[in-house]
Structures are given as C-alpha cells and as structure tokens.
Design an enzyme around this catalytic site. Structure first.
Site, PDB file in Angstrom:
ATOM      1  N   ASP A  46       8.064  -5.343   8.077  1.00  6.33           N
ATOM      2  CA  ASP A  46       7.126  -4.590   7.450  1.00  6.33           C
ATOM      3  C   ASP A  46       7.215  -3.377   7.612  1.00  6.33           C
ATOM      4  OD1 ASP A  46       4.350  -4.542   5.741  1.00  6.33           O
ATOM      5  OD2 ASP A  46       4.392  -3.192   7.246  1.00  6.33           O
ATOM      6  N   TYR A  51       6.167   5.467   7.624  1.00  5.65           N
ATOM      7  CA  TYR A  51       6.456   5.130   8.931  1.00  5.65           C
ATOM      8  C   TYR A  51       8.009   6.067   9.591  1.00  5.65           C
ATOM      9  CZ  TYR A  51       3.634   1.184   8.197  1.00  5.65           C
ATOM     10  OH  TYR A  51       2.528   0.513   8.018  1.00  5.65           O
ATOM     11  N   LYS A  79       6.121   0.365   1.318  1.00  4.21           N
ATOM     12  CA  LYS A  79       4.898   0.847   0.593  1.00  4.21           C
ATOM     13  C   LYS A  79       4.924   2.263  -0.134  1.00  4.21           C
ATOM     14  CE  LYS A  79       2.690  -1.607   4.399  1.00  4.21           C
ATOM     15  NZ  LYS A  79       3.532  -1.520   5.404  1.00  4.21           N
ATOM     16  N   HIS A 112       0.121   1.943  -0.740  1.00  3.70           N
ATOM     17  CA  HIS A 112      -0.549   1.770   0.947  1.00  3.70           C
ATOM     18  C   HIS A 112      -2.065   1.715   0.891  1.00  3.70           C
ATOM     19  CE1 HIS A 112       1.741   2.931   4.842  1.00  3.70           C
ATOM     20  NE2 HIS A 112       0.399   2.458   5.115  1.00  3.70           N
TER      21      HIS A 112
END
Length: 277
Positions: A46, A51, A79, A112
C-alpha cells in the site's frame, strides 16, 4: 513463514488480509524494504502519491517479477491526493502515479480523503469508475470516508467501493462505520493499526502478549485479522516486517478478543476526516 490468507473483495478480486504499508518509508529505502517484504511473503503493498515513494514500490515489484514472481500475485494500491481531486485532475494524477510506479496496471486506486469542504469527491470517484471500466485498475475504493460521505457517494455513483481504508485499532473500533461496511459489502482496511505505536504501551495488550509469548504488536495485528479487518502495518526494518506477518500460527480466544474489544475509547492517532481539506 505463514502466508496471509486471502480476502475476496465485492468485485471478486482477491487481496491479502495483511499487507505492507509504506507511509513515511523514505523514498531511498522503499525499494529495498518492499523487496524484503515480498521476499518474506507479503503480496499486498500500500502506497500513495503523498508518500513520495511510489517509484520504490514499483522498482521492487518489477524486480520481483523479473526474478520469477507473477505480477498477478502482487496487489499494489495507491491513492489520489486531496489537491488533485476533480474528474480530469484525478485522471492526470493516476497517470502520474502509474509513471512513478512503472507498472502496466494498478490493483487498487483510492480517494485518499473525502475533503468535504472541497466538494469534489463525487467527480473524483467518477474518474475512478472510468479507470475501472477501462481496465486500468482492478478495484477502486475510498479512504477515511465517514458514513455521511459514503451515503453521498453511493447516491451519485454506480460502483460500490471495494474498500474503505480508515484509522482503526483497539482504541478506535469504528463500530458504526464497520456495521455500514458490512451492510454495503465494503471491506474495511485498517491504517494506523497500532495507533502509530502508542497502543503498544497498553497494559491489557502487554499482558496478552506475555500470555501468548508474542509481541504486543502481534497481539493487535492478530485481533485485526480475527475481527475481519484488512490491515496494512508499516515497518522500517526487516525484523519488524517478518514479525508483523507472523500472526497466522496462533489465535486469540473469545475471552482474549473481548478484552481487546473493551479497549475502545474513540481515540484517534490521526486526523478527523471531517477536518481534512
């Protein structure tokens, strides 16, 4: 090492019950840590645009596939970030994520956060539906959606989300939301399954860990699995990566489960979804 059992999503696609999350995994470390996770037996990874480590995830997956692992045996989630919400911008964000990942298709794409003040999660989800219909992603869903957001989404869209990924741990059991998920056929996936580590100091959980000869983290992750949650713990070391997956060779009794269930106090370690925009 015991492999994670599979869970079938509402569209017939299978995902591991326990995967590896890379939130706050530095970009320079991500490829090697994901490779370690894949070598250990993880098959669900994930990530998210936010990120900044999608490239490392893709490098590790492609490296594993070159080494003989079947691409279809690996489940990769990403996401769309808040600032990219909207129909056209979501499609562009997906393309950007796929370029970073270097993959031919994505297994799951999520919104998200609902960002209710933006008022864009419905056209954003319609973009996800388009990607799903085009076969560019195998499943679509949401993250951090509260019941009111889900009801608004379902009134306007056609594809029921496969997953709602939410903060979930013994201190935040989310029972109302989980009941709605069960009614609608939406899988619950837990982020921050260890309350960002804070819950590891809980005395009840420490006592259960001592009783079972396990780490406190393993007790919490076992509780998630037995509760029917999908779960994606983050780990920054090979030892913790292995430890987190080693929860399928023991079980908690009904009494143990009740003790963990009783810890619920509505306590968040992350943001309230109604306040993120």
């Amino acid at each position: 090492m015991h492999r994670s059992p599979k869970y079938m999503l509402n569209n017939g696609v299978s995902i591991d019950a326990l995967g590896y999350g890379v939130y706050k995994v530095p970009a320079e470390d991500c490829a090697n840590l994901v490779s370690t996770a894949l070598d250990t037996g993880y098959r669900t990874i994930d990530t998210a645009a936010l990120y900044g480590n999608e490239a490392g995830v893709g490098q590790a997956v492609n490296r594993a596939v070159a080494g003989g692992l079947l691409r279809e045996d690996v489940f990769v989630t990403s996401k769309v970030w808040n600032t990219e919400q909207g129909y056209d911008s979501t499609l562009a964000a997906f393309d950007a994520s796929m370029e970073e990942l270097g993959l031919d298709y994505l297994d799951m794409f999520l919104i998200h956060w609902p960002c209710p003040e933006r008022g864009l999660f419905i056209p954003t989800y319609k973009a996800l539906e388009t990607l799903y219909q085009q076969g560019r992603v195998r499943a679509i869903g949401v993250s951090n959606f509260e019941p009111t957001h889900l009801h608004q989404l379902l009134d306007a869209c056609d594809v029921i989300p496969a997953v709602n990924q939410v903060e979930l741990h013994p201190w935040l059991a989310q029972r109302e939301l989980l009941a709605l998920h069960a009614e609608l056929g939406i899988a619950t996936q837990a982020w921050s399954p260890l309350a960002r580590g804070a819950i590891l100091a809980d005395s009840t959980l420490s006592a259960l860990a001592a009783d079972h000869g396990r780490s406190t983290a393993q007790i919490v992750l076992r509780w998630h699995v037995q509760s029917g949650h999908l779960v994606i713990p983050k780990a920054s070391s090979a030892q913790r990566i292995r430890e987190n997956l080693s929860v399928f060779d023991f079980s908690l009794s009904d009494a143990d489960m009740a003790r963990v269930d009783a810890l619920d106090q509505g306590r968040r370690s992350g943001s309230n979804p109604n306040q993120v925009n």
